[in-house]
Design an enzyme around this catalytic site. Structure first.
Site, PDB file in Angstrom:
ATOM      1  N   VAL A   1      14.374  -0.374  -0.754  1.00  0.00           N
ATOM      2  CA  VAL A   1      15.553   0.436  -1.096  1.00  0.00           C
ATOM      3  C   VAL A   1      16.062   0.002  -2.470  1.00  0.00           C
ATOM      4  CG1 VAL A   1      17.845   1.211  -0.377  1.00  0.00           C
ATOM      5  CG2 VAL A   1      16.192   0.482   1.350  1.00  0.00           C
TER       6      VAL A   1
ATOM      7  N   LYS B   1      14.941   5.389   3.129  1.00  0.00           N
ATOM      8  CA  LYS B   1      15.812   4.353   2.564  1.00  0.00           C
ATOM      9  C   LYS B   1      17.136   4.287   3.334  1.00  0.00           C
ATOM     10  CE  LYS B   1      13.666   4.879  -1.936  1.00  0.00           C
ATOM     11  NZ  LYS B   1      13.658   5.723  -3.141  1.00  0.00           N
TER      12      LYS B   1
ATOM     13  N   THR C   1       0.869  -1.186   0.000  1.00  0.00           N
ATOM     14  CA  THR C   1       0.000   0.000   0.000  1.00  0.00           C
ATOM     15  C   THR C   1       0.908   1.239   0.000  1.00  0.00           C
ATOM     16  OG1 THR C   1      -0.173   0.082   2.417  1.00  0.00           O
ATOM     17  CG2 THR C   1      -1.844  -1.230   1.251  1.00  0.00           C
TER      18      THR C   1
ATOM     19  N   GLY D   1       5.490  11.044 -14.966  1.00  0.00           N
ATOM     20  CA  GLY D   1       5.219  10.007 -13.967  1.00  0.00           C
ATOM     21  C   GLY D   1       6.414   9.719 -13.074  1.00  0.00           C
TER      22      GLY D   1
ATOM     23  N   GLU E   1       5.399  12.395  -7.942  1.00  0.00           N
ATOM     24  CA  GLU E   1       4.004  12.326  -7.499  1.00  0.00           C
ATOM     25  C   GLU E   1       3.345  13.691  -7.644  1.00  0.00           C
ATOM     26  OE1 GLU E   1       2.577   9.578  -6.159  1.00  0.00           O
ATOM     27  OE2 GLU E   1       4.398   8.366  -6.238  1.00  0.00           O
TER      28      GLU E   1
HETATM   29  N1  LIG Z   1       6.302   1.889  -7.773  1.00  0.00           N
HETATM   30  C1  LIG Z   1       7.586   1.803  -7.450  1.00  0.00           C
HETATM   31  O1  LIG Z   1       8.466   1.923  -8.312  1.00  0.00           O
HETATM   32  C2  LIG Z   1       8.002   1.506  -6.038  1.00  0.00           C
HETATM   33  C3  LIG Z   1       9.358   1.238  -5.749  1.00  0.00           C
HETATM   34  C4  LIG Z   1       9.736   0.918  -4.442  1.00  0.00           C
HETATM   35  C5  LIG Z   1       8.781   0.920  -3.436  1.00  0.00           C
HETATM   36  N2  LIG Z   1       7.473   1.236  -3.731  1.00  0.00           N
HETATM   37  C6  LIG Z   1       6.501   1.243  -2.648  1.00  0.00           C
HETATM   38  O2  LIG Z   1       5.620   0.143  -2.846  1.00  0.00           O
HETATM   39  C7  LIG Z   1       4.316   0.480  -2.393  1.00  0.00           C
HETATM   40  C8  LIG Z   1       3.336   0.247  -3.535  1.00  0.00           C
HETATM   41  O3  LIG Z   1       3.708   1.069  -4.621  1.00  0.00           O
HETATM   42  P1  LIG Z   1       2.822   1.147  -5.931  1.00  0.00           P
HETATM   43  O4  LIG Z   1       3.604   1.931  -6.915  1.00  0.00           O
HETATM   44  O5  LIG Z   1       2.330  -0.192  -6.289  1.00  0.00           O
HETATM   45  O6  LIG Z   1       1.616   2.044  -5.402  1.00  0.00           O
HETATM   46  P2  LIG Z   1       0.152   2.231  -6.027  1.00  0.00           P
HETATM   47  O7  LIG Z   1       0.186   1.913  -7.478  1.00  0.00           O
HETATM   48  O8  LIG Z   1      -0.338   3.543  -5.574  1.00  0.00           O
HETATM   49  O9  LIG Z   1      -0.691   1.076  -5.317  1.00  0.00           O
HETATM   50  C9  LIG Z   1      -1.081   1.144  -3.983  1.00  0.00           C
HETATM   51  C10 LIG Z   1      -2.183   0.132  -3.769  1.00  0.00           C
HETATM   52  O10 LIG Z   1      -2.590   0.169  -2.414  1.00  0.00           O
HETATM   53  C11 LIG Z   1      -4.023   0.171  -2.363  1.00  0.00           C
HETATM   54  N3  LIG Z   1      -4.471   0.724  -1.099  1.00  0.00           N
HETATM   55  C12 LIG Z   1      -4.474   2.015  -0.663  1.00  0.00           C
HETATM   56  N4  LIG Z   1      -4.984   2.079   0.578  1.00  0.00           N
HETATM   57  C13 LIG Z   1      -5.324   0.807   0.921  1.00  0.00           C
HETATM   58  C14 LIG Z   1      -5.921   0.216   2.079  1.00  0.00           C
HETATM   59  N5  LIG Z   1      -6.264   0.951   3.136  1.00  0.00           N
HETATM   60  N6  LIG Z   1      -6.121  -1.120   2.089  1.00  0.00           N
HETATM   61  C15 LIG Z   1      -5.788  -1.891   1.018  1.00  0.00           C
HETATM   62  N7  LIG Z   1      -5.224  -1.385  -0.105  1.00  0.00           N
HETATM   63  C16 LIG Z   1      -4.996  -0.055  -0.140  1.00  0.00           C
HETATM   64  C17 LIG Z   1      -4.429   0.985  -3.575  1.00  0.00           C
HETATM   65  O11 LIG Z   1      -5.796   0.740  -3.872  1.00  0.00           O
HETATM   66  P3  LIG Z   1      -6.491   1.307  -5.226  1.00  0.00           P
HETATM   67  O12 LIG Z   1      -5.913   0.462  -6.344  1.00  0.00           O
HETATM   68  O13 LIG Z   1      -7.922   1.026  -4.992  1.00  0.00           O
HETATM   69  O14 LIG Z   1      -6.126   2.740  -5.303  1.00  0.00           O
HETATM   70  C18 LIG Z   1      -3.451   0.406  -4.608  1.00  0.00           C
HETATM   71  O15 LIG Z   1      -3.952  -0.800  -5.125  1.00  0.00           O
HETATM   72  C19 LIG Z   1       4.386   1.935  -1.919  1.00  0.00           C
HETATM   73  O16 LIG Z   1       4.531   1.959  -0.538  1.00  0.00           O
HETATM   74  C20 LIG Z   1       5.630   2.475  -2.610  1.00  0.00           C
HETATM   75  O17 LIG Z   1       6.248   3.510  -1.899  1.00  0.00           O
HETATM   76  C21 LIG Z   1       7.073   1.504  -5.010  1.00  0.00           C
END
Ligand SMILES: NC(=O)c1ccc[n+]([C@@H]2O[C@H](COP(=O)([O-])OP(=O)(O)OC[C@H]3O[C@@H](n4cnc5c(N)ncnc54)[C@H](OP(=O)(O)O)[C@@H]3O)[C@@H](O)[C@H]2O)c1
Length: 338
Positions: free
Chosen positions: A153, A226, A97, A208, A211
């Protein structure tokens, strides 16, 4: 192995796609037969103990931004992730999340609940770790579960494992890193094209890379998370983000950049831990391997006796980060086998 995905966004969808498309290879090479028994997003939960239909879940999410396309016998609107973690049997919970850096929720509750229920946890969400990593490590030990967080990280770049596993026998005296791709992209563009920060930030948001609310990135908080995770894991500290002196890039001017360049340096947002812990804009010699461009991340471990070792890679990206979730899952599988 039964897996629950908490959060079904960019990372979880990429992970689901990878384990579906590579199922034959995973079974052959690692004896790993992952089955996603539940996926939860902000609006509800899809549950199927025999394994969700992954292509249908991805299609449903793409078309309606919800998992409802899996059908009423699988999907329930409004079901909370914590309830699903408690009620649905699985071996591994993947917490993905959004990262929240003041109270860590909802991720913190998800991780704690999963551990208390005896589930192994793979967390890509930085919030719970930046705020409560020592307590979570203790909780994992207390409940005899494995806690992995490689993706927090460096995205898919194996920063934590390189330091922990490949540098055994070395003492790591300090760590210095370019840990946030968004800031590095902004500073690189400002340097190369002489464009003001406001303009580059707007472009980064369009592409993209940043944010809509860029505070966590440009304020230095994401880098600090990190740094904390790396330091705690690799150097055995017990820090939280509150122990890091944080200054972001919001006040960096074109004059600061030009002045660094005139000394043969590049201005970078650097996270440092060693004698103290801080995140701040710092000059890096143009010839140093830390001087990476664009959205790349780089981290230098100052070790004894191996000297400086720098790892460079993409710091984010759905598929890249999903690859680290897969690495963690394979590690858990190996631990099972042992
Ligand atoms: N993307 C990257 O490159 C990357 C790299 C390293 C770490 N991360 C970390 O990995 C995590 C996920 O990243 P992401 O890019 O996949 O984010 P994302 O696309 O924004 O996905 C987040 C997901 O969490 C869901 N969510 C939000 N609140 C929730 C709740 N209360 N209960 C259950 N589900 C909930 C959202 O639901 P909806 O689909 O309904 O909105 C969405 O499906 C984040 O913490 C981010 O910092 C991401």
């Amino acid at each position: 192995m039964r897996i629950m995905l908490v959060g079904f966004g960019v990372v979880s969808q990429s992970f689901a796609d990878i384990i579906h498309s590579q199922s034959t290879k995973l079974a052959r090479d690692y004896g790993l037969r992952p089955r996603i028994v539940a996926a939860v997003d902000s609006s509800g939960a899809a549950i199927d103990p025999s394994g969700l239909d992954i292509p249908m879940a991805l299609k449903s999410k793409k078309e309606s931004r919800s998992l409802s396309g899996l059908g009423a016998d699988v999907y329930t609107e409004g079901r909370s992730a914590a309830d699903v973690i408690r009620e649905v049997e699985c071996e591994v919970v993947v917490e993905a999340t959004p990262s929240e850096l003041t109270h860590g929720e909802p991720g913190l509750t998800h991780v704690r609940t999963a551990m208390k229920e005896g589930r192994h946890v793979i967390c890509v969400n930085k919030g719970p770790l930046a705020l409560a990593m020592p307590a979570l490590m203790e909780l994992a030990g207390h409940n005899d579960v494995i806690f992995k967080f490689s993706g927090t990280v460096g995205g898919g770049t194996p920063v934590l494992d390189l330091a922990k596993k490949c540098l055994e026998g070395c003492t790591i005296g300090s760590i210095r890193g370019i840990l946030n791709g968004t800031c590095n992209y902004i500073l690189t563009k400002m340097t190369a094209e002489g464009v003001e920060m406001k303009e580059v930030l707007a472009e980064a948001q369009k592409l993209g890379y940043a944010e809509a609310d860029p505070t966590a990135d440009v304020g230095g908080f994401d880098s600090a998370c990190k740094l904390v995770i790396t330091s705690n894991y690799v150097m055995g500290t017990s820090m939280s983000i509150r122990d890091v002196d944080i200054k972001g890039i919001t006040e960096v001017t074109m004059e600061d950049i030009a002045s660094a360049n005139s000394r043969g340096n590049a201005l970078k947002l650097v996270g440092y831990v060693g004698d103290g812990a801080k995140v701040a804009p710092e000059e890096v010699p143009l010839t140093h391997p830390l001087n990476v461009s664009g959205t790349f991340n780089a981290i230098t471990f100052d070790t004894d006796p191996a000297g400086e070792i720098t790892l460079v890679g993409k710091g984010a990206g759905g598929r890249e980060t999903a690859s680290s979730v897969l690495r963690d899952l394979i590690e858990i599988r190996k631990d099972f086998a042992r």
